[in-house]
Design a protein around this motif. Structure first.
Motif, PDB file in Angstrom:
ATOM      1  N   MET A  13       0.835  -1.190   0.000  1.00 14.02           N
ATOM      2  CA  MET A  13       0.000   0.000   0.000  1.00 14.02           C
ATOM      3  C   MET A  13       0.876   1.248   0.000  1.00 14.02           C
ATOM      4  O   MET A  13       1.648   1.465   0.928  1.00 14.02           O
ATOM      5  CB  MET A  13      -0.906  -0.015   1.235  1.00 14.02           C
ATOM      6  CG  MET A  13      -1.927   1.085   1.285  1.00 14.02           C
ATOM      7  SD  MET A  13      -3.174   1.084  -0.026  1.00 14.02           S
ATOM      8  CE  MET A  13      -3.846  -0.552   0.088  1.00 14.02           C
ATOM      9  N   GLN A  14       0.748   2.043  -1.036  1.00  7.69           N
ATOM     10  CA  GLN A  14       1.426   3.330  -1.124  1.00  7.69           C
ATOM     11  C   GLN A  14       0.618   4.350  -0.317  1.00  7.69           C
ATOM     12  O   GLN A  14      -0.589   4.193  -0.145  1.00  7.69           O
ATOM     13  CB  GLN A  14       1.506   3.785  -2.587  1.00  7.69           C
ATOM     14  CG  GLN A  14       2.107   2.771  -3.523  1.00  7.69           C
ATOM     15  CD  GLN A  14       3.590   2.583  -3.293  1.00  7.69           C
ATOM     16  OE1 GLN A  14       4.277   3.525  -2.971  1.00  7.69           O
ATOM     17  NE2 GLN A  14       4.074   1.369  -3.461  1.00  7.69           N
ATOM     18  N   LYS A  15       1.271   5.409   0.160  1.00  8.65           N
ATOM     19  CA  LYS A  15       0.589   6.430   0.962  1.00  8.65           C
ATOM     20  C   LYS A  15      -0.537   7.097   0.186  1.00  8.65           C
ATOM     21  O   LYS A  15      -1.606   7.350   0.734  1.00  8.65           O
ATOM     22  CB  LYS A  15       1.578   7.494   1.440  1.00  8.65           C
ATOM     23  CG  LYS A  15       2.408   7.059   2.599  1.00  8.65           C
ATOM     24  CD  LYS A  15       3.233   8.210   3.130  1.00  8.65           C
ATOM     25  CE  LYS A  15       4.050   7.751   4.319  1.00  8.65           C
ATOM     26  NZ  LYS A  15       4.795   8.845   4.926  1.00  8.65           N
ATOM     27  N   ARG A  17      -2.301   5.845  -2.245  1.00  8.34           N
ATOM     28  CA  ARG A  17      -3.406   4.880  -2.415  1.00  8.34           C
ATOM     29  C   ARG A  17      -4.186   4.753  -1.112  1.00  8.34           C
ATOM     30  O   ARG A  17      -5.411   4.687  -1.119  1.00  8.34           O
ATOM     31  CB  ARG A  17      -2.844   3.520  -2.844  1.00  8.34           C
ATOM     32  CG  ARG A  17      -3.888   2.448  -3.014  1.00  8.34           C
ATOM     33  CD  ARG A  17      -4.752   2.676  -4.234  1.00  8.34           C
ATOM     34  NE  ARG A  17      -5.530   1.475  -4.483  1.00  8.34           N
ATOM     35  CZ  ARG A  17      -6.827   1.486  -4.698  1.00  8.34           C
ATOM     36  NH1 ARG A  17      -7.486   2.617  -4.780  1.00  8.34           N
ATOM     37  NH2 ARG A  17      -7.476   0.362  -4.890  1.00  8.34           N
ATOM     38  N   ALA A  18      -3.497   4.739   0.013  1.00  9.11           N
ATOM     39  CA  ALA A  18      -4.169   4.678   1.314  1.00  9.11           C
ATOM     40  C   ALA A  18      -5.024   5.931   1.527  1.00  9.11           C
ATOM     41  O   ALA A  18      -6.140   5.841   2.038  1.00  9.11           O
ATOM     42  CB  ALA A  18      -3.150   4.523   2.437  1.00  9.11           C
ATOM     43  N   ALA A  19      -4.510   7.086   1.113  1.00  7.80           N
ATOM     44  CA  ALA A  19      -5.270   8.332   1.230  1.00  7.80           C
ATOM     45  C   ALA A  19      -6.508   8.296   0.333  1.00  7.80           C
ATOM     46  O   ALA A  19      -7.585   8.773   0.727  1.00  7.80           O
ATOM     47  CB  ALA A  19      -4.393   9.527   0.873  1.00  7.80           C
ATOM     48  N   GLU A  20      -6.364   7.726  -0.855  1.00  8.99           N
ATOM     49  CA  GLU A  20      -7.492   7.597  -1.775  1.00  8.99           C
ATOM     50  C   GLU A  20      -8.579   6.698  -1.175  1.00  8.99           C
ATOM     51  O   GLU A  20      -9.769   7.029  -1.210  1.00  8.99           O
ATOM     52  CB  GLU A  20      -7.008   7.020  -3.102  1.00  8.99           C
ATOM     53  CG  GLU A  20      -8.098   6.793  -4.119  1.00  8.99           C
ATOM     54  CD  GLU A  20      -7.580   6.075  -5.355  1.00  8.99           C
ATOM     55  OE1 GLU A  20      -8.385   5.385  -5.993  1.00  8.99           O
ATOM     56  OE2 GLU A  20      -6.381   6.192  -5.681  1.00  8.99           O
ATOM     57  N   ILE A  21      -8.173   5.578  -0.606  1.00  7.11           N
ATOM     58  CA  ILE A  21      -9.119   4.652   0.023  1.00  7.11           C
ATOM     59  C   ILE A  21      -9.804   5.318   1.201  1.00  7.11           C
ATOM     60  O   ILE A  21     -11.027   5.219   1.368  1.00  7.11           O
ATOM     61  CB  ILE A  21      -8.388   3.364   0.447  1.00  7.11           C
ATOM     62  CG1 ILE A  21      -7.957   2.586  -0.799  1.00  7.11           C
ATOM     63  CG2 ILE A  21      -9.258   2.500   1.351  1.00  7.11           C
ATOM     64  CD1 ILE A  21      -6.995   1.459  -0.520  1.00  7.11           C
ATOM     65  N   SER A  22      -9.040   6.025   2.020  1.00  5.47           N
ATOM     66  CA  SER A  22      -9.623   6.748   3.154  1.00  5.47           C
ATOM     67  C   SER A  22     -10.646   7.765   2.680  1.00  5.47           C
ATOM     68  O   SER A  22     -11.715   7.921   3.286  1.00  5.47           O
ATOM     69  CB  SER A  22      -8.533   7.474   3.952  1.00  5.47           C
ATOM     70  OG  SER A  22      -7.668   6.565   4.559  1.00  5.47           O
ATOM     71  N   GLY A  23     -10.338   8.449   1.583  1.00  2.00           N
ATOM     72  CA  GLY A  23     -11.256   9.439   1.030  1.00  2.00           C
ATOM     73  C   GLY A  23     -12.561   8.825   0.554  1.00  2.00           C
ATOM     74  O   GLY A  23     -13.640   9.390   0.767  1.00  2.00           O
TER      75      GLY A  23
END
Length: 125
Positions: A13-15, A17-23
């Motif tokens: 998990m790239q940062k 991508r994690a931010a996108e999922i959180s969004g």
């Protein structure tokens, strides 16, 4: 509302991508953000050793509600994106029913018991 993304050992998990999922999850749950303190996202690949499989990506969402026990849902799909959106949809439906039930219980507690005499009416007599 805090959102934490956790992945299985077999998912990188790239940062961003994690931010996108959180969004995506935050957007889905925005209507209930006043009731939620934290959401944990758990992502895993159920068949990582086989490289491919039908509905092998899994997303489990756990929401911690103010004043009650955490609630959780999971969804499996062919891709992480589908698993995340499916789990988010399930969590929204669960939140609707859970929060609705809680409001109904509070309303019933606030309503006067019809078998008891009205205190205001008793004062006037």
């Amino acid at each position: 509302m805090q959102i934490q993304v956790n992945t299985g050992h077999n998912i990188e998990m790239q940062k961003d991508r994690a931010a996108e999922i959180s969004g995506v999850v935050e957007s889905s749950l925005s209507h209930y953000s006043d009731h939620i303190t934290r959401v944990e996202i758990h992502l895993s690949d159920e068949n990582s050793d086989k490289k491919e499989g039908y509905e092998d990506m899994r997303c489990m969402l756990e929401a911690r509600l103010k004043g009650s026990q955490p609630i959780a849902v999971k969804h499996q799909a062919e891709s992480l994106d589908l698993a995340i959106s499916g789990a988010a949809d399930k969590l929204v439906r669960l939140l609707e029913s859970t929060i609705g039930r809680r409001r109904e219980q509070q309303r019933r507690r606030a309503d006067p018991d019809p078998s008891e005499p009205d205190q205001e009416l008793a004062k006037e007599l």
